[in-house]
Design an enzyme around this catalytic site. Sequence first.
Site, short mmCIF file in Angstrom:
data_model
loop_
_atom_site.label_atom_id
_atom_site.label_comp_id
_atom_site.label_asym_id
_atom_site.label_seq_id
_atom_site.Cartn_x
_atom_site.Cartn_y
_atom_site.Cartn_z
N TRP A 86 26.05 24.66 -17.82
CA TRP A 86 25.47 25.94 -18.27
C TRP A 86 25.96 26.28 -19.67
O TRP A 86 25.44 27.19 -20.33
CB TRP A 86 25.75 27.07 -17.29
CG TRP A 86 27.19 27.47 -17.13
CD1 TRP A 86 28.20 26.73 -16.58
CD2 TRP A 86 27.80 28.71 -17.53
NE1 TRP A 86 29.38 27.43 -16.61
CE2 TRP A 86 29.18 28.65 -17.18
CE3 TRP A 86 27.34 29.87 -18.14
CZ2 TRP A 86 30.08 29.69 -17.42
CZ3 TRP A 86 28.23 30.91 -18.38
CH2 TRP A 86 29.58 30.82 -18.02
N ASP A 87 26.96 25.54 -20.16
CA ASP A 87 27.41 25.68 -21.54
C ASP A 87 26.24 25.62 -22.52
O ASP A 87 26.22 26.32 -23.53
CB ASP A 87 28.34 24.51 -21.91
CG ASP A 87 29.55 24.36 -21.00
OD1 ASP A 87 29.48 24.84 -19.86
OD2 ASP A 87 30.52 23.73 -21.43
N GLU B 5 36.72 30.26 -12.60
CA GLU B 5 36.87 29.27 -11.52
C GLU B 5 38.23 29.34 -10.85
O GLU B 5 38.52 28.52 -9.98
CB GLU B 5 36.60 27.86 -12.06
CG GLU B 5 35.14 27.66 -12.44
CD GLU B 5 34.89 26.37 -13.22
OE1 GLU B 5 35.80 25.96 -13.96
OE2 GLU B 5 33.79 25.80 -13.11
N GLN C 50 38.40 32.39 -17.54
CA GLN C 50 37.53 32.67 -18.68
C GLN C 50 36.70 33.89 -18.34
O GLN C 50 36.62 34.29 -17.19
CB GLN C 50 36.64 31.47 -18.99
CG GLN C 50 35.57 31.21 -17.94
CD GLN C 50 34.74 29.97 -18.26
OE1 GLN C 50 35.09 28.88 -17.85
NE2 GLN C 50 33.65 30.15 -18.97
#
Lengths: 767, 767
Positions: free
Chosen positions: A358-359, A489, A602
Amino acid sequence: MNQDYIKADAWSIVEEGFDKERVKSSESLFSIGNGAMGQRANFEEHYSGETFQGSYIAGVYYPDKTRVGWWKNGYPEYFAKVLNAPNWIGIDVFVNGEQLDLNTCKAVKNFKRELNMREGWYQRSFVAQMANGIELQVKTTRFLSLDLDELGVIAYEVAPVNLDCQIKFVPYLDSGITNEDSNWDDKFWNTTKLDVIGNQAFIEAHTMKTNFATCTFMEAQAAYNGNSVNSKTGTINETYASIEFEQEVAKGEKITLTKLGGYTVSRNHDKTQLVNVAKKVLKQGSDLGFEALLAKQKEAWAKIWEMSDITIAGDIKAQQGIRFNIFQLNQTYLGRDSRLNIGPKGFTGEKYGGSTYWDTEAYCLPFYMATKNQEVAWNLLEYRYNHLEKAIENAEKLGFTNGAALYPMVTMNGEECHNEWEITFEEIHRNGAISFAIFNYHRFTGDYSYIPKMGLEVLIGIARFWHQRVNFSEDKQRYVMLGVTGPNEYENNVNNNWYTNYLAKWCMDYALEQIEVVEKEYPQDYRRIQAKTKITTEETSDWAKVADQMYFPYAEKHQVFLQQDGFLDKDLVQVSELDKSERPINQKWSWDRILRSPYIKQADVLQGFYFFEDHFSQEALEKHFDFYEPFTVHESSLSPCVHSIQAAKLGRMEQAYTFYLRTSRLDLDDYNKEVEEGLHITSMAGTWMSIVEGFGGMRITDGQLSFNPQIPEQWDSYAFKINYRNQIVTISVSKTRSVFELTGDTDLKIQVNGKPVTLVPGEKIEG
Amino acid sequence: MNQDYIKADAWSIVEEGFDKERVKSSESLFSIGNGAMGQRANFEEHYSGETFQGSYIAGVYYPDKTRVGWWKNGYPEYFAKVLNAPNWIGIDVFVNGEQLDLNTCKAVKNFKRELNMREGWYQRSFVAQMANGIELQVKTTRFLSLDLDELGVIAYEVAPVNLDCQIKFVPYLDSGITNEDSNWDDKFWNTTKLDVIGNQAFIEAHTMKTNFATCTFMEAQAAYNGNSVNSKTGTINETYASIEFEQEVAKGEKITLTKLGGYTVSRNHDKTQLVNVAKKVLKQGSDLGFEALLAKQKEAWAKIWEMSDITIAGDIKAQQGIRFNIFQLNQTYLGRDSRLNIGPKGFTGEKYGGSTYWDTEAYCLPFYMATKNQEVAWNLLEYRYNHLEKAIENAEKLGFTNGAALYPMVTMNGEECHNEWEITFEEIHRNGAISFAIFNYHRFTGDYSYIPKMGLEVLIGIARFWHQRVNFSEDKQRYVMLGVTGPNEYENNVNNNWYTNYLAKWCMDYALEQIEVVEKEYPQDYRRIQAKTKITTEETSDWAKVADQMYFPYAEKHQVFLQQDGFLDKDLVQVSELDKSERPINQKWSWDRILRSPYIKQADVLQGFYFFEDHFSQEALEKHFDFYEPFTVHESSLSPCVHSIQAAKLGRMEQAYTFYLRTSRLDLDDYNKEVEEGLHITSMAGTWMSIVEGFGGMRITDGQLSFNPQIPEQWDSYAFKINYRNQIVTISVSKTRSVFELTGDTDLKIQVNGKPVTLVPGEKIEG
């Protein structure tokens, strides 16, 4: 972290001195690529020391059999991984019969590497003291042509310093290679044909299972004193073919081997024509010759920089860092081919398996939209459209029906390549980033055409997935989403991750809106899509109901949305109170402790505030930033950029700059001591965003391009360009002012610091 | 499920007819063991078809290197696994030079297997039609001696039916074996010495890494017409040694090979003496001879049955089922050695790695307490005491301090053998079962001595773990436990699993009470323990605070404790509403869907109601049973027994009987189509519990043995025995009455259906 490793230089990456411990790291940092292929900076000549050999062809992958501890239903049985390709760069060198090998020779002096980013070439030079007493000056220059993207070029120069000697060059091709990253030690390549014809050689090999046919080819010429040196056929075995050149070379004189090489691939050509195409490529290359090829290379890179360069005055390391990021992104993906994408390691390593996370949608798309022509971003969107059928199959494997689409966490060909259950099955927010990218493309380019043509089908598949993925909680009288992993995550299998819930609701709402637009304004497309998807008003009104009644965990006391249900039960000790010896927690703590902790890898809630900035007030952003950032450990390369942008928006430039530093030289200074595995390509787009969206404050506000420029105290000035709807806007920001310049045909109304400004082609306007 | 596979028989397991598809299943079902070693029912003669070869020596394991998809900090780098041991049973048979092989011979007639449970032997007979036209009658009988537990015995009889022929027997030893269950195809055994001396052979081999030295040995004798047949040394190579016997055999006559064999192991003997000990064992065995050894075997099993048999009249399959369960438990573990434990597959397969799960404490201990002398249960408790240091190390690896102990999910030597993060790190309720077992032992036996001697240290280590594992939730103003997996493994990483929270609180309370008792009544032990553990009143008052303020999720609306936070958010569709095609969900559904669902693999909240029955009213049990059972899919072999006991307690005998059926013939009827991998040993204790605690209603109530006997409608009567504090209570239950008989010296006050009854030795009393 090693700040002295790479010399500060505005346009080049430079390493001085030979250190065996750094060979693998430098192989990553000095990697070259041209979008179609790429390679680690492995030595041409034999090297018996620690090395990570890697050459990669875009789009050529291997479905390695999954190996996990305990199998869960729904795992992909095979997953596609980046595949080390046959070696065409090899040139063995013998001096009076002794093989040149930097690992074993008596001494290596004046060792220097340079990766010239402005011109797109890599050079290595050194003096080797051989065991036989000969001192050998070596300089080798290499590049992968941007124009002829199946061709690479090497000029390998050798000059004995102290004695006359016999030099033997053995340029070769080798398909007997292995993958660092193999699950079962399977053989990945099957070599079917080898051929040496004069000074050319060809190896035909295909990948097992996927059956990508390739021809790896080379042509070698040696020149001494203006004369060409005779060649003869060297060793040939099942997976290896070489040519040999022998020459007596006088001390102080130079012998040069020019080697052209590369790959032709069945992805682009008829299988039976690979050798013929290779011959044509070689002819084009040798007709031009090294110098002309290099000149074209410089031109091509000049064009890229013309559009995408960012200049920073007063901070040479920041300047080098941002150029390295822009350079690597362009080496990885040029946007010419909608079948390709932006691997997290690009062509610099094998870690992470597939090529697309998805980056791409969340981090890379903005960079490519703003620094390339519009079709590049279109190609990135089309990539996902082409994988829609596979995404529907993927969802079906997990029990979804009716055309619901779940895009994989990571993929090569549309199939899932990840196999941790908590990621594969649960980190489903990736699906939303794809809808968001469609919205973002339209917002930035103003081009709606993608949606009726392709995008609406994707939006429908994704909305269907979310609609099926939630369930109604009798207890909450709201729709809830159980068992997900958010962008953070360091939490797995949580309920009602706010970011995922919010994104899901938005995806359904956005799909509903686009259905309405397409139905009204593109009736022909709508009929086609309606026939294909069998979408009904009953179904869409169900989506609307779910979207309206979605549950969002909220903490009244803190006035923030909760990352997930139960977040407030954690032991809420901020990161600043942790002992330094406990960081990074992903190396120091057990997984169990990480999961229970409040620490955030993140941006998670804040990722939502980044995507949907306009939905929330500045005050709300501040509250959420102040609540979540203190728990964030930024142990993902994708973390600092979002926080940098938000800190800048909150006017906290010192903090924004600190975050920027963590992202811009991550690989150059090897913060995480893992650069030898390859570079962090996708997060490099985040570095670009930190400057353009963070410091430059670029947004699309009310359908207009807008800026709120600020500058870090540490810089004198900086400047960048934006390709906005086929005109170029250049923004130069100094401590005292911001200057805007438009290159194009039509006046452009923009906003600067909230005030309307009209840019006129060719005029510099202060904002 | 295959109900006709095994013939109904009260005392034997019988298979008739040869079916290649069933070879591996029967190898499991007809396994034999004697607590010290065991083996699958592999054929003695060569078999070229599908087979799963397995011989296992109790306590001999191998630390195989962990292989997982993605590593998490804290995983065990190695884990101990059950290790296939050298083969001593092999007897190759040649008939006129043609090798006997049931996979390739022309026909197999009258094939029959019998496992005689009453007497503890296994027999196989058949007539093989060889390609060379000879019909061969074969009968082979095998057992592992309970008395001489290093010795196994085989009598292999061959008789040509239609023609005279030459028979060659080649009995052999083979240490060149592999494990089905190997991560990296490592070599596990290193053979150091082979020796053939006359009709005996010895292979010395040690396991890699763990260095268990073993001698695998055999002695063979062949007899024909009352004369012994001459032997000669056969083939010897690095890992194989054989002896050969050749004899012309007349049609209708019989030749018998008697083979003694087994293992001596450095766990029990000096490494240098293994061959000498083996020779002594062989001498003892051959001095006695086959018939006397068999007679002793029958005696030994008679003693076991004397104490542990359960009889069921009117239901032959139920009778066979319960005896199979009791037989296998005794084959697996006899309680003589506190270094051993009860592996989930016993000696019948390799799945699940190690040998000890919480199954031992939660399911097996009650069986062994009630059917064996008291020291057997003591040995099971001592096993955990001996692993306390490793449990403390294990907790330290995860970041716990101050002597907190986390026992592994599964182990051989005290180290963790499991490596799914959601289990290893999170299924920590296993720790509580160990404290509960200490309580249970004292409750049942009345023997407190284990606690001051060993148990208190275990209780303290476990209480420390719980105390550190919780954290205070400012939001709830209670102590919470985040990130756990309960007994219901269809939920992972949940918060505040009620069962785990309740057990943790109980463990702390119980440890506090025992500290008080030991301090007061065993001051010398207390001083030793205090010095060793450095326990302080400050620490214990902290435990008390946590125990008092533990959080328990509760649903006011349903008046039940919640399995975990957020359970009511699920889509609460009961199992009965699922389509049959979706069952079992662990085969039909993706893991993602299972995790989100409300479906329960095995008793979770109800496990707590089982352990702590006295803490809750009958009404509360009924509410919880009626809330949770309808969501329970019972996809663990450990699930039906607890539900059977509770259904019986609620007077729902029909339902209790249905649950009982699911557990008692799980393997015999191969419900889960996986019996070929081995038997479900530990759940067999649950079957026993279903009858004794479920139908018989056995409890310890107010310090007294008590019964509430009921009988399933399908049975005429049943009877079982209980070793209660060194006296034997026999309970016979028919449709009309229950009769109690005491074997012992002292009157015993018990309760029957809540009324006091005094049992007098030798008298039958109706309850």
